[in-house]
Enzyme design. Structure first.
Site, PDB file in Angstrom:
ATOM      1  N   THR A 149       0.836  -1.211   0.000  1.00  0.00           N
ATOM      2  CA  THR A 149       0.000   0.000   0.000  1.00  0.00           C
ATOM      3  C   THR A 149       0.875   1.266   0.000  1.00  0.00           C
ATOM      4  O   THR A 149       0.585   2.229  -0.710  1.00  0.00           O
ATOM      5  CB  THR A 149      -0.915   0.004   1.244  1.00  0.00           C
ATOM      6  OG1 THR A 149      -1.647  -1.214   1.237  1.00  0.00           O
ATOM      7  CG2 THR A 149      -1.883   1.162   1.245  1.00  0.00           C
TER       8      THR A 149
ATOM      9  N   HIS B 259       2.101   1.825  -3.419  1.00  0.00           N
ATOM     10  CA  HIS B 259       1.101   2.431  -4.317  1.00  0.00           C
ATOM     11  C   HIS B 259       1.098   3.955  -4.155  1.00  0.00           C
ATOM     12  O   HIS B 259       1.044   4.699  -5.125  1.00  0.00           O
ATOM     13  CB  HIS B 259      -0.317   1.934  -3.985  1.00  0.00           C
ATOM     14  CG  HIS B 259      -0.541   0.471  -4.247  1.00  0.00           C
ATOM     15  ND1 HIS B 259      -0.002  -0.182  -5.329  1.00  0.00           N
ATOM     16  CD2 HIS B 259      -1.259  -0.458  -3.578  1.00  0.00           C
ATOM     17  CE1 HIS B 259      -0.369  -1.440  -5.308  1.00  0.00           C
ATOM     18  NE2 HIS B 259      -1.127  -1.644  -4.246  1.00  0.00           N
TER      19      HIS B 259
HETATM   20 ZN   LIG Z   1       0.147  -3.099   5.088  1.00  0.00          ZN
END
Ligand SMILES: [Zn+2]
Ligand SMILES: NC(=O)c1ccc[n+]([C@@H]2O[C@H](COP(=O)([O-])OP(=O)(O)OC[C@H]3O[C@@H](n4cnc5c(N)ncnc54)[C@H](O)[C@@H]3O)[C@@H](O)[C@H]2O)c1
Ligand SMILES: [Zn+2]
Length: 343
Positions: free
Chosen positions: A40, A43
């Site tokens: 994440t 990203h």
């Molecule tokens: Zn994580």
């Protein structure tokens, strides 16, 4: 304090001095001991489509996986005290919706994510709602404490498929899949078939206790797993690849009456023959979004505290916070396991 800040759209982030967080009702100030880079963060760091479409306000401090010490309590906090050793759950529940009032606050309807919708933990200090700061045993090293959040996803998948005594497959051996292999070992799975396309990661899976590692670029993984289970198929599989072809192969390898735990997030819809792969198989499929608050935390703390769960080999790099660019490069290339940043 020092923090890694994503200032604007485009690739990258900067290390800079920022103001200390100011606590609101129900929040605690934590001093970060160790933090881990997750997909994440990647990203947001590269500012891809996912990041652009997830209500992220810039500038923001990156990071959500960490171990820390509580150093200050905001108004109304009763469950923690200064000096407590904690790890953080990323899921910030609203406490009021149907799910929150019915024991499923990890899938709250108004869920916010620490380090995604709030400032995160790639910093010397962070603030977090007290409900998300989970006390953990001192026996857990801070670097391990920093990866309890992703570990919890993998532990929970094993709880859901009841891997004890079973022949299970773990598809995808990135950090999440590798920790699922460790958890399966801890839960006493009989056989653990680890599948990936990357031999380096399969090597770590072997070290963590996979009984067989299968590189799906070199053979038909579904046929291989059926062969290994004398034509029966696996009792269950955990997908931690997010690859639609790999998931379909998992279903082909699944025995009748088998269980499936889906963790991976495919980037496109998956087309499946529900009749043969689910209905006539009587397959049970469960989606896993993070950890149950707080059963999963209790199970994982107990296992780690008693030395029954080993995830040391998953941590392949420990860097200083200021070396974050190197850390993001390693994560991006998919060559390592977990990369830890220490403020
Ligand atoms: Zn994580
Ligand atoms: N549901 C949740 O709560 C949750 C939490 C964290 C991560 N995730 C998702 O879980 C997945 C795993 O996370 P990660 O951090 O370990 O990611 P990762 O990208 O590091 O790992 C994915 C692994 O899958 C392997 N893979 C790719 N194609 C494959 C194929 N065809 N067959 C077998 N293996 C293949 C890759 O080589 C890699 O090792 C990601 O999709 C991530 O978005 C979900
Ligand atoms: Zn809620």
């Amino acid at each position: 304090m020092k923090a890694i800040v994503k200032e604007c759209a485009g690739i990258g982030a900067v290390l800079k001095d920022v103001e200390m967080p100011v606590l609101c009702e129900g929040e605690v100030l934590i001093k970060i001991k160790a933090a881990a880079i997750c997909g994440t963060d990647q990203h947001i760091y590269v500012w891809n489509n996912w990041a652009q479409n997830n209500n992220i306000n810039l500038p923001t401090i990156l990071g959500h996986e960490c171990s820390a010490e509580v150093v200050e309590l905001g108004p109304g906090v009763k469950n923690l005290k200064v000096g407590d050793y904690v790890a953080c759950d990323t899921h910030i529940p609203c406490g009021e919706c149907y799910q929150c009032r019915n024991g499923e606050q990890h899938i709250c309807q108004n869920l916010k994510l620490f380090g995604v919708h709030t400032n995160g933990c790639f910093a010397e200090y962070a603030k977090i709602p007290a409900v998300c700061a989970v006390k953990i045993p001192e026996s857990i090293h801070p670097n391990i404490g920093a990866v309890l959040e992703p570990l919890g996803t993998s532990v929970r998948a094993n709880v859901e498929i009841q891997s004890s005594g079973k022949n299970i497959a773990v598809i995808g051996c990135g950090p999440i899949g590798l920790m699922a292999v460790s958890a399966a070992r801890a839960f006493g799975a009989a056989n653990i078939y680890a599948v990936d396309i990357n031999d380096y990661r399969l090597g770590i899976a072997k070290e963590l206790g996979a009984t067989e590692v299968i590189n799906s670029t070199q053979c038909n993984s579904a046929e291989k797993m059926c062969e290994l289970t004398n034509g029966v198929g696996v009792d269950a599989f955990i997908d931690a690849s997010g690859n639609t072809f790999a998931i379909l192969d998992g279903f082909k390898a699944l025995r009748k009456g088998g269980k499936v735990a889906l963790i991976g997030l495919p980037s496109r819809p998956l087309e499946i023959d529900l009749g043969s792969q689910v209905v006539f198989k009587e397959a049970t499929i469960i989606g896993i979004h993070g950890r149950r608050m707080f059963e999963t935390w209790t199970v994982m703390s107990n296992l780690l505290d008693k030395g029954l769960l080993n995830i040391d080999p998953v941590i392949t790099h420990v860097l200083k916070l200021e070396d974050f660019e190197k850390g993001f490069d390693i994560s991006q290339q998919g060559i390592g396991g977990k990369v830890i940043l220490v403020p």
